[in-house]
Design a protein around this motif. Structure first.
Motif, PDB file in Angstrom:
ATOM      1  N   GLU A  32       0.832  -1.198   0.000  1.00 41.90           N
ATOM      2  CA  GLU A  32       0.000   0.000   0.000  1.00 41.90           C
ATOM      3  C   GLU A  32       0.874   1.258   0.000  1.00 41.90           C
ATOM      4  N   ARG A  33       1.958   1.201   0.757  1.00 43.01           N
ATOM      5  CA  ARG A  33       2.873   2.345   0.775  1.00 43.01           C
ATOM      6  C   ARG A  33       3.509   2.527  -0.602  1.00 43.01           C
ATOM      7  N   TYR A  34       3.897   1.415  -1.231  1.00 46.21           N
ATOM      8  CA  TYR A  34       4.470   1.491  -2.572  1.00 46.21           C
ATOM      9  C   TYR A  34       3.487   2.151  -3.534  1.00 46.21           C
ATOM     10  N   TRP A  35       2.234   1.734  -3.502  1.00 45.41           N
ATOM     11  CA  TRP A  35       1.256   2.289  -4.438  1.00 45.41           C
ATOM     12  C   TRP A  35       0.904   3.728  -4.081  1.00 45.41           C
ATOM     13  N   CYS A  36       1.011   4.085  -2.818  1.00 47.13           N
ATOM     14  CA  CYS A  36       0.859   5.497  -2.468  1.00 47.13           C
ATOM     15  C   CYS A  36       1.952   6.339  -3.123  1.00 47.13           C
TER      16      CYS A  36
ATOM     17  N   GLU B 122       0.484  11.937  -9.781  1.00 49.66           N
ATOM     18  CA  GLU B 122      -0.096  13.253  -9.556  1.00 49.66           C
ATOM     19  C   GLU B 122       0.925  14.371  -9.778  1.00 49.66           C
ATOM     20  N   LYS B 123       2.171  14.089  -9.477  1.00 46.05           N
ATOM     21  CA  LYS B 123       3.212  15.121  -9.564  1.00 46.05           C
ATOM     22  C   LYS B 123       3.514  15.496 -11.007  1.00 46.05           C
ATOM     23  N   GLY B 124       3.504  14.496 -11.883  1.00 43.69           N
ATOM     24  CA  GLY B 124       3.833  14.777 -13.278  1.00 43.69           C
ATOM     25  C   GLY B 124       5.260  15.272 -13.413  1.00 43.69           C
ATOM     26  N   ASP B 125       5.453  16.386 -14.122  1.00 41.26           N
ATOM     27  CA  ASP B 125       6.791  16.932 -14.370  1.00 41.26           C
ATOM     28  C   ASP B 125       7.174  18.041 -13.394  1.00 41.26           C
ATOM     29  N   ALA B 126       6.325  18.317 -12.415  1.00 38.17           N
ATOM     30  CA  ALA B 126       6.627  19.389 -11.465  1.00 38.17           C
ATOM     31  C   ALA B 126       7.845  19.019 -10.620  1.00 38.17           C
ATOM     32  N   PRO B 127       8.670  19.991 -10.224  1.00 43.71           N
ATOM     33  CA  PRO B 127       9.879  19.680  -9.435  1.00 43.71           C
ATOM     34  C   PRO B 127       9.555  19.158  -8.047  1.00 43.71           C
ATOM     35  N   THR B 128       8.512  19.656  -7.416  1.00 42.19           N
ATOM     36  CA  THR B 128       8.091  19.172  -6.101  1.00 42.19           C
ATOM     37  C   THR B 128       6.573  19.066  -6.097  1.00 42.19           C
ATOM     38  N   MET B 129       6.051  18.619  -4.955  1.00 36.75           N
ATOM     39  CA  MET B 129       4.602  18.438  -4.857  1.00 36.75           C
ATOM     40  C   MET B 129       4.157  18.846  -3.461  1.00 36.75           C
ATOM     41  N   GLN B 130       3.137  19.689  -3.391  1.00 34.57           N
ATOM     42  CA  GLN B 130       2.622  20.134  -2.099  1.00 34.57           C
ATOM     43  C   GLN B 130       1.337  19.383  -1.769  1.00 34.57           C
ATOM     44  N   VAL B 131       1.236  18.939  -0.512  1.00 35.68           N
ATOM     45  CA  VAL B 131       0.085  18.148  -0.077  1.00 35.68           C
ATOM     46  C   VAL B 131      -0.315  18.584   1.324  1.00 35.68           C
ATOM     47  N   ASP B 132      -1.544  18.219   1.706  1.00 33.80           N
ATOM     48  CA  ASP B 132      -2.037  18.454   3.058  1.00 33.80           C
ATOM     49  C   ASP B 132      -1.907  17.171   3.871  1.00 33.80           C
TER      50      ASP B 132
END
Length: 675
Positions: free
Chosen positions: A559-563, A570-580
Motif C-alpha cells: 500500500e505504501r508502494y502504491w501510495c 499526480e506530480k507529473g513533471d513538477a519539481p516538487t509536490m505540495q500536499v495536506d
C-alpha cells in the motif's frame, strides 16, 4: 654476530648484542631490540648487514623454481642445508640457505614443516590436488572479476539470472556470484537491490517487494496442486432470497444476508456464510493446502488466495446459485429490535444478488434511507437491516463504555486501492456508511453469537480477545485465544472469527466446530474435530498469528508502494509536490488524500490533529522512504479532532481492532475485523 631467526613464522635478521643463557638480545635494522630464543635461530652470519642479508635472501627465494625444488627434495625428511647442497650444487651460503627456507615456508602445499629447519616434500597426489585447487580458485577469481565488470556496466551475468532472489534475500556468501555482487556494490557505492534493478535482474521496485515476500513466505511458489472438488451432503434448501454486499473486486464471497417477514409481524434475519467446512475435512489434502497458507494475502490490485480458484468457485456465494452455507437466523421483534431467538443450521441458500459497493454507495445513504428515497435492489430489506444494525451498534457502544473505552469514531476515512495496467487510483470512503455498517454489524453479531454457541456447548474455538491486559498498550493489544473472552474494543463478551472461511483458516476451523455443535448438540464435545486442550489447535493459533502478521506487513508495504506511485502520477513533471496532512503524533503525519504516513524528523512541535502543509521533495519506491519539509502548520480544529486522532492512533499506530469496510475489500484492510 648476525642472526637469522624465525619469529612465529615471520623470518627476520638482526645483530646479536648479547647472549644470556638460551636467549639473545638482538638489535633489528630499525633499531628496535628484541629477545630471541636460541631455538628459533636458524643461521648465524658475519656479513653482510642484516638488512642487506634479508634483501639478498628474498631475491634468492623469488628465483627458486618450486617444482624443480620439490623434485630434488625426494620423499624423505630433510634439513634445509642438505636440500641446499642438492639444489645449489654447493654448500649454500647463508643468504642462499635463508632464501631456501623462506621459499619452502611460503609453499606449504609443496613442503611440510617437520621441525626447526626441517621439511618433507608433500606426496605427489596431495600436491596435484592442491595445485588443482589453486588453479580452480584462480579461474574463479578471473570469472568473478568478469562478473564485477559486467555488473558495473549494468549488465547481469548469465550465471546470476536464475539466482537473483537468492543473492538478494538469502545469499550464500561463499559463492563467486555473491562476492562479485558485493564487490561491484562496494565499488559503485550502491545497494544490491538497486544494482539488480539497474542490471535488469529485477524488473521494478514492485517486483522487488513482491519477490522478497514470496521468497520468505512462499518459497515453494504460489501455485496449487491438482485438486478434486469434494462431494457435499444433501442439504435442505432455505426459503430465502439472500444477497451479498462486497467491493467490485471481490471473488471470495464469504457472507450474504436475507430478510424474511413473519406472519406475526416479526422478522427473521439470516446471516449466511459460505461453508467449505462441509467439503473440506480436517487433515485431508484440501485442509493441508489451507493450513499451509492460513489466509488469503491481499495487496492493491492483486491477492494470493488461501484456496484454489476452483474450490473457491465451488463454495463462493455466487449470484444465481444455491450455495452450501452455514446460516445463523435471528428472530427480531421490530417493535424494540430485540433478538428473541437464534438458530444455526447448514443448508443450501439461494443467492439472489451480489450487490457491489461501487454501484450502491451513492444511493444507499443515511439521507435516502431516512426519506425512503432512491431505487435500488433489496431496498426494503436494506432499510430494515439499517434500523436493526443501528440498535446493535448502540448496544455495543454501551458495552464498550462499560469496559472503560470511548465510543467508536465512525467518521474515519478509509481508502480503496484499484490498480490497472500499473496505474493506481485511491478512493476515499467514509467509515460507517450504511452498507459498511450493515455488513460489519451483522458479521460482529454472527461472530459473537457463534462464539457463545461454541462456549455453551463446551467446544473450543479460536477467539479474538482485547482488553485483558494491564496498562493502555496492553489493553489495546488483540490476542488470539482458544476460549471465550471479551473483546472490549468491539464491545462484545466473546468474538470468534467465523465469517470468512474461504480466506482465513481460523474461520474454517471455527466453522468445523460450529457445524459439530449444530449437528450433535450436547454430544458436540465428543464429535468436534478439535477437543478441549487440543495441542494442534494451539499450534494453529501460533502459526496463524505469525503468518497473518507477515501478510499484513507485506500488505502495508505494498500500500505504501502504491501510495508513492500515486504521488508520481499526480506530480507529473513538477519539481516538487505540495500536499495536506494531519499530525498523528509528534513527528508523524498522515496525508489527507491517501493513507501515507510519514515521519518528519525535526518537525516543529504541533498538536495532535493539527493540519499541516507539506512540500514533498522526493520519494523512493525501493526503500519506501519520503523526504518532505513543512511549509505551514495550523492548529487542530477542535478538542474533538484530537480525540478522534487518539482513536485513529490506536488503529494506525498500535493496530487495534476496529470495524472498517466490509468483507474482502481489496483495499487498506481486508475485512470488517482485519486491522
Amino acid at each position: 654476530m648476525n642472526l637469522f631467526f624465525d619469529e612465529s613464522g615471520d623470518f627476520k635478521a638482526g645483530v646479536s648484542m648479547a647472549q644470556q643463557g638460551e636467549a639473545y638480545q638482538v638489535e633489528m635494522p630499525s633499531g628496535k631490540r628484541a629477545k630471541v630464543r636460541a631455538k628459533d635461530v636458524l643461521l648465524q652470519f658475519a656479513s653482510p648487514s642484516p638488512a642487506e642479508f634479508m634483501t639478498e635472501a628474498q631475491a634468492i627465494a623469488a628465483d627458486i623454481d618450486l617444482d624443480f625444488l620439490w623434485e630434488v627434495a625426494g620423499q624423505e625428511e630433510f634439513g634445509f642445508a642438505e636440500l641446499g647442497t642438492e639444489y645449489f650444487g654447493h654448500d649454500p651460503k647463508p643468504h642462499e640457505a635463508a632464501g631456501l627456507i623462506m621459499r619452502m615456508h611460503a609453499a606449504p602445499i609443496y613442503f611440510q614443516k617437520k621441525g626447526k629447519g626441517r621439511y618433507k616434500a608433500a606426496p605427489e597426489t596431495a600436491l596435484k590436488a592442491a595445485l588443482a585447487g589453486i588453479e580452480k580458485k584462480r579461474q574463479q577469481g578471473l570469472i568473478q572479476a568478469q562478473y564485477v565488470e559486467e555488473l558495473k556496466a549494468n549488465k547481469l551475468p548469465d550465471a546470476m539470472r536464475n539466482i537473483v532472489h537468492q543473492l538478494l534475500f538469502k545469499p550464500d556468501k561463499n559463492t563467486i556470484e555473491y562476492k562479485a555482487l558485493d564487490a561491484a556494490c562496494n565499488e559503485l557505492q550502491i545497494a544490491p537491490q538497486r544494482l539488480m534493478l539497474a542490471a535488469g535482474g529485477i524488473a521494478s521496485a514492485k517486483e522487488l517487494h513482491f519477490s522478497r515476500f514470496l521468497f520468505e513466505s512462499f518459497p515453494k511458489g504460489i501455485g496449487f496442486p491438482a485438486i478434486q472438488i469434494p462431494s457435499l451432503p444433501e442439504l435442505p434448501v432455505a426459503d430465502v432470497q439472500a444477497f451479498s454486499i462486497d467491493d467490485v473486486t471481490t471473488t471470495e464471497i464469504d457472507d450474504a444476508m436475507s430478510v424474511t417477514r413473519l406472519p406475526d409481524g416479526k422478522v427473521k434475519v439470516g446471516i449466511h456464510i459460505a461453508a467449505p467446512g462441509l467439503g473440506i475435512k480436517r487433515d485431508d489434502a484440501l485442509d493441508a493446502i489451507a493450513r499451509q497458507r492460513l489466509s488469503t494475502v491481499y495487496m492493491p490490485g492483486d491477492k494470493i488466495t488461501m484456496l484454489p480458484d476452483e474450490l473457491v468457485d465451488a463454495f463462493t456465494l455466487a449470484e444465481g446459485k444455491v450455495c452450501p452455507a452455514l446460516s445463523l437466523y435471528a428472530t427480531v421483534d421490530t417493535s424494540d429490535w430485540s433478538v428473541l431467538s437464534t438458530e444455526t443450521r447448514a443448508e443450501g441458500v439461494p443467492i439472489a444478488a451480489n450487490l457491489r459497493h461501487n454501484d450502491l454507495d451513492g444511493l444507499v445513504t443515511e439521507e435516502n434511507l431516512a426519506a425512503n428515497a432512491g431505487d435500488y435492489p433489496h431496498k426494503d430489506d436494506l432499510s430494515l437491516l439499517w434500523q436493526w444494525v443501528q440498535v446493535l451498534e448502540k448496544a455495543r457502544m454501551v458495552k464498550r463504555e462499560a469496559f472503560g473505552l470511548r465510543p467508536e469514531q465512525n467518521n474515519r476515512v478509509d481508502f480503496n486501492f484499484y490498480v490497472e495496467d500499473d496505474v493506481v487510483s485511491i478512493q476515499r470512503r467514509k467509515r460507517g456508511a450504511p452498507l459498511d455498517k450493515i455488513v460489519a454489524e451483522l458479521m460482529i453479531f454472527a461472530n459473537s453469537t457463534w462464539g457463545k454457541f461454541l462456549h455453551d456447548h463446551g467446544v473450543p474455538g479460536i477467539y479474538r480477545s482485547q482488553g485483558m491486559g494491564h496498562g493502555w498498550a496492553a489493553k489495546m493489544q488483540v490476542k488470539m485465544v482458544t476460549h471465550a473472552a471479551p473483546h472490549q474494543g468491539l464491545g462484545v463478551d466473546q468474538y470468534a472469527w467465523s465469517t470468512s472461511p474461504l480466506r482465513r483458516y481460523t474461520d474454517l476451523v471455527n466453522q468445523w466446530q460450529i457445524l459439530a455443535c449444530a449437528e450433535h448438540g450436547v454430544t458436540a464435545p465428543l464429535a468436534a474435530p478439535f477437543k478441549q486442550r487440543d495441542a494442534d489447535l494451539f499450534a494453529i493459533v501460533s502459526a496463524f498469528d505469525a503468518a497473518y502478521s507477515a501478510y499484513a506487513s507485506f500488505q502495508s508495504d505494498m500500500e505504501r508502494y502504491w501510495c508513492l506511485r500515486w504521488l508520481g502520477q499526480e506530480k507529473g513533471d513538477a519539481p516538487t509536490m505540495q500536499v495536506d496532512a494531519v499530525v498523528l503524533k509528534d513527528e508523524i503525519v498522515r496525508l489527507t488524500d491517501i493513507p501515507l504516513v510519514i515521519r518528519l524528523p525535526g518537525m516543529p512541535q504541533a498538536a495532535r490533529g493539527a493540519q499541516v502543509r507539506l512540500d514533498l521533495l522526493r520519494w523512493d519506491e525501493v526503500d519506501l522512504s519520503v523526504e518532505a519539509r513543512v511549509l505551514e502548520i495550523q492548529q487542530a480544529n477542535s478538542a474533538d479532532a484530537a480525540e478522534e486522532l487518539d482513536e485513529e492512533m490506536q488503529e494506525d499506530l498500535l493496530e487495534a481492532d476496529a470495524e472498517p469496510v466490509p468483507d474482502d475489500v481489496a483495499g487498506p484492510v481486508a475485512d470488517a475485523t482485519d486491522k
